[in-house]
Scaffold this active site. Structure first.
Site, PDB file in Angstrom:
ATOM      1  N   LYS A 164      -6.996  -1.775 -21.638  1.00 11.56           N
ATOM      2  CA  LYS A 164      -6.948  -0.604 -22.525  1.00 11.56           C
ATOM      3  C   LYS A 164      -8.085  -0.672 -23.539  1.00 11.56           C
ATOM      4  CE  LYS A 164      -1.972   0.135 -22.102  1.00 11.56           C
ATOM      5  NZ  LYS A 164      -1.620   1.446 -21.591  1.00 11.56           N
TER       6      LYS A 164
ATOM      7  N   LYS B 153       1.900  -8.533 -12.361  1.00  5.82           N
ATOM      8  CA  LYS B 153       2.987  -9.192 -13.064  1.00  5.82           C
ATOM      9  C   LYS B 153       4.315  -8.793 -12.423  1.00  5.82           C
ATOM     10  CE  LYS B 153       4.949  -7.186 -16.510  1.00  5.82           C
ATOM     11  NZ  LYS B 153       5.555  -6.010 -17.136  1.00  5.82           N
TER      12      LYS B 153
ATOM     13  N   LYS C 274       0.271   3.973  -5.441  1.00  8.19           N
ATOM     14  CA  LYS C 274       0.116   5.431  -5.464  1.00  8.19           C
ATOM     15  C   LYS C 274      -0.203   5.948  -6.866  1.00  8.19           C
ATOM     16  CE  LYS C 274       3.924   6.053  -2.845  1.00  8.19           C
ATOM     17  NZ  LYS C 274       4.994   6.668  -2.104  1.00  8.19           N
TER      18      LYS C 274
ATOM     19  N   ASP D  64      -3.107  -7.993 -16.478  1.00 10.63           N
ATOM     20  CA  ASP D  64      -2.267  -7.552 -17.582  1.00 10.63           C
ATOM     21  C   ASP D  64      -2.923  -6.245 -17.992  1.00 10.63           C
ATOM     22  OD1 ASP D  64      -1.432  -6.930 -20.222  1.00 10.63           O
ATOM     23  OD2 ASP D  64      -0.637  -8.949 -20.383  1.00 10.63           O
ATOM     24  N   HIS D  65      -2.309  -5.136 -17.603  1.00 15.21           N
ATOM     25  CA  HIS D  65      -3.053  -3.873 -17.729  1.00 15.21           C
ATOM     26  C   HIS D  65      -3.374  -3.520 -19.186  1.00 15.21           C
ATOM     27  CE1 HIS D  65       0.956  -2.072 -18.309  1.00 15.21           C
ATOM     28  NE2 HIS D  65       0.342  -1.036 -18.839  1.00 15.21           N
TER      29      HIS D  65
ATOM     30  N   HIS E 213       2.119  -8.783 -22.263  1.00 12.96           N
ATOM     31  CA  HIS E 213       1.283  -7.872 -23.060  1.00 12.96           C
ATOM     32  C   HIS E 213       1.260  -8.239 -24.553  1.00 12.96           C
ATOM     33  CE1 HIS E 213       1.569  -5.735 -19.373  1.00 12.96           C
ATOM     34  NE2 HIS E 213       2.733  -5.181 -19.598  1.00 12.96           N
TER      35      HIS E 213
ATOM     36  N   GLY F 206       0.805  -1.233   0.000  1.00  8.61           N
ATOM     37  CA  GLY F 206       0.000   0.000   0.000  1.00  8.61           C
ATOM     38  C   GLY F 206       0.829   1.270   0.000  1.00  8.61           C
TER      39      GLY F 206
ATOM     40  N   LYS G 205       6.620   7.125 -28.180  1.00 10.91           N
ATOM     41  CA  LYS G 205       5.731   6.188 -27.509  1.00 10.91           C
ATOM     42  C   LYS G 205       4.593   5.839 -28.470  1.00 10.91           C
ATOM     43  CE  LYS G 205       3.290   4.551 -23.830  1.00 10.91           C
ATOM     44  NZ  LYS G 205       3.711   3.428 -23.017  1.00 10.91           N
TER      45      LYS G 205
HETATM   46  N1  NDP Z   1       5.009   0.327 -10.538  1.00 10.27           N
HETATM   47  C1  NDP Z   1       4.459  -0.014 -11.701  1.00 10.27           C
HETATM   48  O1  NDP Z   1       4.153   0.808 -12.572  1.00 10.27           O
HETATM   49  C2  NDP Z   1       4.165  -1.456 -11.991  1.00 10.27           C
HETATM   50  C3  NDP Z   1       4.365  -2.423 -11.030  1.00 10.27           C
HETATM   51  N2  NDP Z   1       4.060  -3.719 -11.298  1.00 10.27           N
HETATM   52  C4  NDP Z   1       4.229  -4.754 -10.299  1.00 10.27           C
HETATM   53  O2  NDP Z   1       3.554  -4.370  -9.104  1.00 10.27           O
HETATM   54  C5  NDP Z   1       4.240  -4.855  -7.962  1.00 10.27           C
HETATM   55  C6  NDP Z   1       4.579  -3.675  -7.046  1.00 10.27           C
HETATM   56  O3  NDP Z   1       5.401  -2.778  -7.766  1.00 10.27           O
HETATM   57  P1  NDP Z   1       5.786  -1.341  -7.182  1.00 10.27           P
HETATM   58  O4  NDP Z   1       4.640  -0.713  -6.502  1.00 10.27           O
HETATM   59  O5  NDP Z   1       6.428  -0.627  -8.310  1.00 10.27           O
HETATM   60  O6  NDP Z   1       6.910  -1.718  -6.113  1.00 10.27           O
HETATM   61  P2  NDP Z   1       7.441  -0.829  -4.895  1.00 10.27           P
HETATM   62  O7  NDP Z   1       8.819  -1.307  -4.622  1.00 10.27           O
HETATM   63  O8  NDP Z   1       7.214   0.604  -5.122  1.00 10.27           O
HETATM   64  O9  NDP Z   1       6.495  -1.267  -3.703  1.00 10.27           O
HETATM   65  C7  NDP Z   1       6.660  -2.469  -2.992  1.00 10.27           C
HETATM   66  C8  NDP Z   1       5.732  -2.471  -1.800  1.00 10.27           C
HETATM   67  O10 NDP Z   1       5.913  -3.643  -1.058  1.00 10.27           O
HETATM   68  C9  NDP Z   1       6.073  -3.309   0.334  1.00 10.27           C
HETATM   69  N3  NDP Z   1       6.870  -4.351   0.958  1.00 10.27           N
HETATM   70  C10 NDP Z   1       8.101  -4.786   0.596  1.00 10.27           C
HETATM   71  N4  NDP Z   1       8.491  -5.798   1.379  1.00 10.27           N
HETATM   72  C11 NDP Z   1       7.491  -6.021   2.260  1.00 10.27           C
HETATM   73  C12 NDP Z   1       7.285  -6.945   3.322  1.00 10.27           C
HETATM   74  N5  NDP Z   1       8.195  -7.857   3.659  1.00 10.27           N
HETATM   75  N6  NDP Z   1       6.132  -6.885   4.002  1.00 10.27           N
HETATM   76  C13 NDP Z   1       5.181  -5.977   3.689  1.00 10.27           C
HETATM   77  N7  NDP Z   1       5.321  -5.085   2.696  1.00 10.27           N
HETATM   78  C14 NDP Z   1       6.450  -5.091   1.994  1.00 10.27           C
HETATM   79  C15 NDP Z   1       6.733  -1.943   0.279  1.00 10.27           C
HETATM   80  O11 NDP Z   1       6.508  -1.175   1.422  1.00 10.27           O
HETATM   81  P3  NDP Z   1       7.476  -1.096   2.710  1.00 10.27           P
HETATM   82  O12 NDP Z   1       8.848  -0.829   2.190  1.00 10.27           O
HETATM   83  O13 NDP Z   1       6.891  -0.004   3.509  1.00 10.27           O
HETATM   84  O14 NDP Z   1       7.342  -2.423   3.350  1.00 10.27           O
HETATM   85  C16 NDP Z   1       5.957  -1.308  -0.865  1.00 10.27           C
HETATM   86  O15 NDP Z   1       4.709  -0.848  -0.414  1.00 10.27           O
HETATM   87  C17 NDP Z   1       5.466  -5.589  -8.521  1.00 10.27           C
HETATM   88  O16 NDP Z   1       5.118  -6.943  -8.672  1.00 10.27           O
HETATM   89  C18 NDP Z   1       5.679  -4.965  -9.891  1.00 10.27           C
HETATM   90  O17 NDP Z   1       6.335  -5.830 -10.772  1.00 10.27           O
HETATM   91  C19 NDP Z   1       3.518  -4.092 -12.506  1.00 10.27           C
HETATM   92  C20 NDP Z   1       3.309  -3.175 -13.497  1.00 10.27           C
HETATM   93  C21 NDP Z   1       3.634  -1.784 -13.351  1.00 10.27           C
HETATM   94  O1  LIG Z   2       4.128  -3.652 -17.800  1.00 10.02           O
HETATM   95  C1  LIG Z   2       4.830  -2.764 -18.221  1.00 10.02           C
HETATM   96  O2  LIG Z   2       4.284  -1.839 -19.012  1.00 10.02           O
HETATM   97  C2  LIG Z   2       4.889  -0.559 -19.152  1.00 10.02           C
HETATM   98  C3  LIG Z   2       4.256   0.080 -20.386  1.00 10.02           C
HETATM   99  O3  LIG Z   2       2.890   0.259 -20.135  1.00 10.02           O
HETATM  100  P1  LIG Z   2       2.105   1.465 -20.813  1.00 10.02           P
HETATM  101  O4  LIG Z   2       0.717   1.288 -20.366  1.00 10.02           O
HETATM  102  O5  LIG Z   2       2.747   2.734 -20.321  1.00 10.02           O
HETATM  103  O6  LIG Z   2       2.295   1.320 -22.278  1.00 10.02           O
HETATM  104  C4  LIG Z   2       6.387  -0.651 -19.300  1.00 10.02           C
HETATM  105  O7  LIG Z   2       6.945   0.644 -19.253  1.00 10.02           O
HETATM  106  C5  LIG Z   2       6.949  -1.479 -18.173  1.00 10.02           C
HETATM  107  O8  LIG Z   2       8.353  -1.668 -18.378  1.00 10.02           O
HETATM  108  C6  LIG Z   2       6.272  -2.811 -18.096  1.00 10.02           C
HETATM  109  O9  LIG Z   2       6.677  -3.460 -16.887  1.00 10.02           O
END
Ligand code: NDP
Ligand SMILES: O=C1O[C@H](COP(=O)(O)O)[C@@H](O)[C@H](O)[C@H]1O
Length: 507
Positions: free
Chosen positions: A183, A149, A20, A178-179, A241, A14, A346
């Site tokens: 779309k 993913k 976020k 799979d976002h 994707h 979260g 893009k």
């Molecule tokens: N960001 C993106 O745009 C995308 C992300 N994803 C996938 O979504 C998932 C999350 O990505 P993202 O949000 O970028 O990652 P972040 O690293 O930003 O967030 C990870 C989260 O996990 C929490 N966390 C880590 N370890 C623990 C633990 N042991 N116990 C509880 N909470 C924990 C962290 O909080 P804290 O440190 O406070 O514990 C944080 O809230 C991944 O699988 C990523 O591949 C997929 C597509 C796009």
């Molecule tokens: O899943 C992913 O997608 C983004 C691209 O997504 P888009 O909606 O912005 O086209 C990519 O940047 C990222 O590397 C990949 O993990």
């Protein structure tokens, strides 16, 4: 009238980037539209020691771009609760359960629960087993699990992960995101195909020469160098994707547009994609890595100089390849795909290139097109993003004397007004999950087959001792990606790099 959905969301991760940037704004949009009203609550959980008040402030900040009113913010954020929790710590699940049960009662949530795993996949198994063993899943309402993913790192790790999750949740309860499936224009592929006789009747090897799918990104790896070093473009984009889009384009028509019928056809299409030998993988798939480059006054660093990237990294930031689909519909029709970071611009688009006319009946009148090959092929282009719509290129007669043919384009783009109001992918997918509709999520059978397809390519590349080819940033990839089509007598239809070369400073 909008139907109110009732559920408790528990967002693992979260405090993270995904929550976020995508989840909170999407939940807010659903709240604004009335899909979430009074009977919902959200528990955000991560290790950080935040209070509810602090958490709500963070959530508020993520909504700034949506111009919320103070009233909306107060009402919406009042449904958010924070629980510090280490997912590996069993005792913490008891605290989580107490909070979940209390919120269930306070908001009359009928035991409906959505668990969103916005965390690194290594934690998925432990979270799901604790959700079951600590009885956080309910007996009364629905229990659904949304998983981000990457789903595994190869077929075997994905299978292991799937087994762990399936010990606590059945396939119908698992929503693998799979976002791209959320779309608008990816969903439109089925509308274009099955809502128009003129296309579906021609959607086969008799009329289609080749299919080209481009997922281009202009950004580099940004802050995700560490993740990307393990994934590369093949696992980051092609395994999920890109193959999802291929399956939507290649599948046979479902008897009805239902989750089960579509899934069955998509799986059949994926199963028909040829699994290469390592040698075939080397012939049909190429890769590249971006080096420094410049577009007008903007300079880009190379991948190797990015944060958390090894200075000798051989990881691909670009992939181009050719899929063969071994079935009656597609035999002999190459499906070319390419994806990469730091490309010219893009853009995600699909070009369906139809076969040229068999003979040029205008050969004596048309100086420009003396034979059939010189008449331009019809191309149906589906623009997925950033512009959304489709176009069809046809040949018409040039105005005036003679019978010179010239290409014309029927072009449809959604207006910015329509798109401005259209739900973002995550919003749509969360709503689908609330409604129990898994159509736009990936089933295990699809994930498994996609890994089987890409694992061979990865293995072939891992054995390759040649240095990875590079391409200048802001171009459309290495030379081998162009040769791939040239060797078959084709060319990429979409050439943003050529346009930029003519109109900008590109080096
Ligand atoms: N960001 C993106 O745009 C995308 C992300 N994803 C996938 O979504 C998932 C999350 O990505 P993202 O949000 O970028 O990652 P972040 O690293 O930003 O967030 C990870 C989260 O996990 C929490 N966390 C880590 N370890 C623990 C633990 N042991 N116990 C509880 N909470 C924990 C962290 O909080 P804290 O440190 O406070 O514990 C944080 O809230 C991944 O699988 C990523 O591949 C997929 C597509 C796009
Ligand atoms: O899943 C992913 O997608 C983004 C691209 O997504 P888009 O909606 O912005 O086209 C990519 O940047 C990222 O590397 C990949 O993990």
């Amino acid at each position: 009238m909008t139907k109110e959905n009732i559920a408790l969301f528990t967002i693992f991760g979260g405090t993270g980037d995904l929550a976020k940037r995508k989840l909170y704004p999407s939940l807010f949009r659903l709240f604004r539209k009335g899909n979430l009203k009074k009977h919902f609550a959200i528990i955000g959980t991560a290790r950080r020691d935040w209070t509810d008040e602090y958490y709500r402030e963070i959530v508020k900040e993520t909504l700034v771009d949506l111009d919320p009113t103070e009233k909306e913010l107060a009402e919406f954020c009042g449904h958010f609760y924070y629980q510090a929790h280490n997912v590996t710590d069993t005792e913490h699940y008891d605290t989580l359960k107490t909070l979940a049960d209390k919120l269930d009662e306070d908001y009359q949530l009928q035991g409906n629960r959505i668990f969103y795993l916005a965390m690194a996949p290594q934690f998925f198994g432990t979270i799901t087993s604790h959700l079951a063993s600590q009885e956080i899943v309910t007996e009364t309402g629905f229990n659904r699990l949304i998983i981000e993913k990457p789903f595994g790192n190869d077929f075997y790790s994905a299978e292991k992960l799937n087994k762990e999750i399936r010990e606590a949740f059945n396939e119908e309860q698992i929503y693998r995101i799979d976002h791209y499936l959320g779309k608008e224009m990816v969903q439109n592929i089925s509308a274009i195909r099955f809502g128009n006789t003129i296309f579906e009747a021609l959607w086969n090897k008799n009329y289609i020469d080749n299919v080209q799918i481009t997922f281009a990104e202009s950004i580099g790896v940004e802050e995700r160098g560490g993740y990307y070093e393990k994934s590369g473009a093949l696992k980051d984009m092609i395994q999920n994707h890109v193959l999802q889009v291929v399956s939507l384009l290649a599948m046979d028509e479902p008897s009805v547009f239902s989750q089960e019928a579509i899934l069955a056809e998509k799986v059949k299409a994926l199963n028909a994609i040829r699994i290469y030998t390592e040698e075939e993988a080397r012939q049909n798939f190429v890769r590249g890595q971006y080096r420094e480059g410049q577009l007008d006054s903007q300079k880009f660093i190379s991948y190797k100089e990015e944060h958390n990237v090894h200075e000798d990294s051989q990881i691909e930031t670009f992939v181009a390849g050719k899929f063969h689909i071994d079935n009656f519909r597609w035999e002999g029709v190459p499906f070319y795909v390419r994806t990469g970071k730091r490309l010219t611009e893009k853009g995600t688009r699909i070009s369906i290139v139809f076969k040229p006319v068999p003979v040029n009946v205008f050969r004596e009148q048309d100086q420009k097109a003396p034979d059939a090959e010189t008449i331009q092929s019809n191309v149906l282009t589906i623009y997925i993003q950033p512009t959304e719509g489709f176009s069809l290129s046809l040949n018409g007669k040039e105005v005036g004397q003679g019978f010179n043919l010239h290409p014309v384009k029927l072009d449809f783009r959604h207006s910015s007004e329509t798109m401005g109001n259209s739900p973002e992918a995550y919003e749509k997918l969360i709503l689908d999950c609330l409604n129990g509709d898994g159509t736009n999520f990936t089933h295990w059978d699809e994930v498994a087959q996609s890994w089987r397809i890409v694992d061979v390519i990865r293995r072939a590349w891992d054995k390759d001792s040649d240095p990875i080819p590079t391409y200048p940033s802001a171009t459309m990839g290495p030379k081998c990606a162009f040769d791939l089509l040239k060797n078959d007598g084709f060319d990429w239809i979409w050439k943003p790099d050529e346009w930029y070369r003519d109109n900008h400073k590109l080096s």
